[in-house]
Design a protein around this motif. Structure first.
Motif, mmCIF file in Angstrom:
data_model
loop_
_atom_site.group_PDB
_atom_site.id
_atom_site.type_symbol
_atom_site.label_atom_id
_atom_site.label_comp_id
_atom_site.label_asym_id
_atom_site.label_seq_id
_atom_site.Cartn_x
_atom_site.Cartn_y
_atom_site.Cartn_z
ATOM 1 N N TYR A 202 3.023 1.071 -14.373
ATOM 2 C CA TYR A 202 3.732 0.212 -13.424
ATOM 3 C C TYR A 202 3.427 -1.272 -13.609
ATOM 4 O O TYR A 202 4.009 -2.107 -12.925
ATOM 5 C CB TYR A 202 3.387 0.609 -11.990
ATOM 6 N N ASP B 104 4.078 1.437 -0.834
ATOM 7 C CA ASP B 104 4.842 1.405 -2.084
ATOM 8 C C ASP B 104 4.012 1.995 -3.221
ATOM 9 O O ASP B 104 4.469 2.879 -3.958
ATOM 10 C CB ASP B 104 5.244 -0.038 -2.390
ATOM 11 N N TYR B 105 2.769 1.556 -3.363
ATOM 12 C CA TYR B 105 1.900 2.060 -4.427
ATOM 13 C C TYR B 105 1.564 3.537 -4.224
ATOM 14 O O TYR B 105 1.423 4.289 -5.182
ATOM 15 C CB TYR B 105 0.616 1.239 -4.526
ATOM 16 N N SER B 106 1.441 3.955 -2.970
ATOM 17 C CA SER B 106 1.187 5.372 -2.688
ATOM 18 C C SER B 106 2.349 6.230 -3.175
ATOM 19 O O SER B 106 2.149 7.245 -3.858
ATOM 20 C CB SER B 106 0.981 5.593 -1.185
ATOM 21 N N ARG C 87 4.644 5.390 -5.388
ATOM 22 C CA ARG C 87 4.755 5.289 -6.846
ATOM 23 C C ARG C 87 3.705 6.151 -7.544
ATOM 24 O O ARG C 87 3.989 6.771 -8.577
ATOM 25 C CB ARG C 87 4.610 3.835 -7.293
ATOM 26 N N THR C 88 2.502 6.193 -6.988
ATOM 27 C CA THR C 88 1.449 7.034 -7.567
ATOM 28 C C THR C 88 1.855 8.497 -7.511
ATOM 29 O O THR C 88 1.739 9.226 -8.504
ATOM 30 C CB THR C 88 0.113 6.814 -6.817
ATOM 31 N N HIS D 178 -5.995 -2.257 -6.955
ATOM 32 C CA HIS D 178 -5.153 -1.884 -5.816
ATOM 33 C C HIS D 178 -4.994 -0.367 -5.740
ATOM 34 O O HIS D 178 -4.946 0.209 -4.656
ATOM 35 C CB HIS D 178 -3.765 -2.535 -5.928
ATOM 36 N N LEU D 179 -4.902 0.268 -6.892
ATOM 37 C CA LEU D 179 -4.683 1.719 -6.932
ATOM 38 C C LEU D 179 -5.928 2.533 -6.576
ATOM 39 O O LEU D 179 -5.812 3.687 -6.187
ATOM 40 C CB LEU D 179 -4.179 2.143 -8.308
ATOM 41 N N ILE E 48 0.652 -2.792 -12.680
ATOM 42 C CA ILE E 48 0.065 -3.249 -11.428
ATOM 43 C C ILE E 48 -1.455 -3.145 -11.534
ATOM 44 O O ILE E 48 -1.990 -2.537 -12.451
ATOM 45 C CB ILE E 48 0.590 -2.452 -10.206
ATOM 46 N N ALA F 54 -1.703 2.425 -13.463
ATOM 47 C CA ALA F 54 -1.637 0.959 -13.390
ATOM 48 C C ALA F 54 -0.866 0.396 -14.589
ATOM 49 O O ALA F 54 -0.028 -0.498 -14.433
ATOM 50 C CB ALA F 54 -3.045 0.367 -13.332
ATOM 51 N N VAL G 39 -5.745 3.324 -2.901
ATOM 52 C CA VAL G 39 -4.572 4.177 -2.706
ATOM 53 C C VAL G 39 -4.887 5.611 -3.113
ATOM 54 O O VAL G 39 -4.649 6.550 -2.351
ATOM 55 C CB VAL G 39 -3.362 3.634 -3.497
ATOM 56 N N TYR H 259 0.828 -1.203 0.000
ATOM 57 C CA TYR H 259 0.000 0.000 0.000
ATOM 58 C C TYR H 259 0.869 1.263 0.000
ATOM 59 O O TYR H 259 0.640 2.188 -0.781
ATOM 60 C CB TYR H 259 -0.927 -0.025 1.224
#
Length: 153
Positions: A39, A12-14, A16-17, A45-46, A41, A36, A49, A10
């Protein structure tokens, strides 16, 4: 075997976003699907986030046709340590860091926990010295890695 401490997916994705949005610039609206795809992904999941990043004030969401998301503030105003603190669910590096779930027999006399607490504070202190702008110094290279064309910058 080495056991490592790591951020949640979570967080990590935050991060990266925020990086993707920072590369795109505040003037450009971006879709969650675009992030998405960049990356490779899951869009699902996003979704959470981006919703939570909006509630935290890091991004703004424009609804409707032609809508999307973008940074709500300048990258210089987004502190990496703060983002990590707000997106991690806990910092229980070891069992004794969690008062509700601590069953460790040596906890009352263990001095290792103090060393680990000091290490965690140092870890966060280093992250506190960085902003989103600091990690975006190579925007051109990141744009290329994301597959963003010059005209869509």
């Amino acid at each position: 075997m080495v056991n490592s401490v790591r951020l949640t997916v979570y967080t990590d994705y935050s991060l990266r976003t925020l990086m993707y949005l920072g590369v795109r610039g505040r003037e450009n609206l971006v879709t969650i699907q675009e992030i998405a795809d960049a990356y490779q992904i899951s869009k699902n999941h996003l979704m959470k986030v981006t919703h939570d990043l909006g509630k935290l004030g890091y991004i703004e969401t424009i609804r409707g046709r032609g809508g999307g998301i973008r940074l709500a503030v300048e990258p210089e105003q987004i502190n990496i340590g703060e983002v990590v603190r707000k997106t991690e669910d806990d910092f229980h590096l070891v069992e004794c860091f969690n008062p509700e779930g601590n069953l460790c027999k040596i906890s009352p006399e263990c001095r290792l926990k103090f060393a680990l607490q000091e290490a965690l504070k140092a870890y966060l202190a280093v992250l506190d010295t960085y902003t989103l702008a600091d990690v975006l110094v190579s925007k051109d290279i990141l744009s290329e890695l994301f597959g963003i064309t010059q005209t869509s910058k």
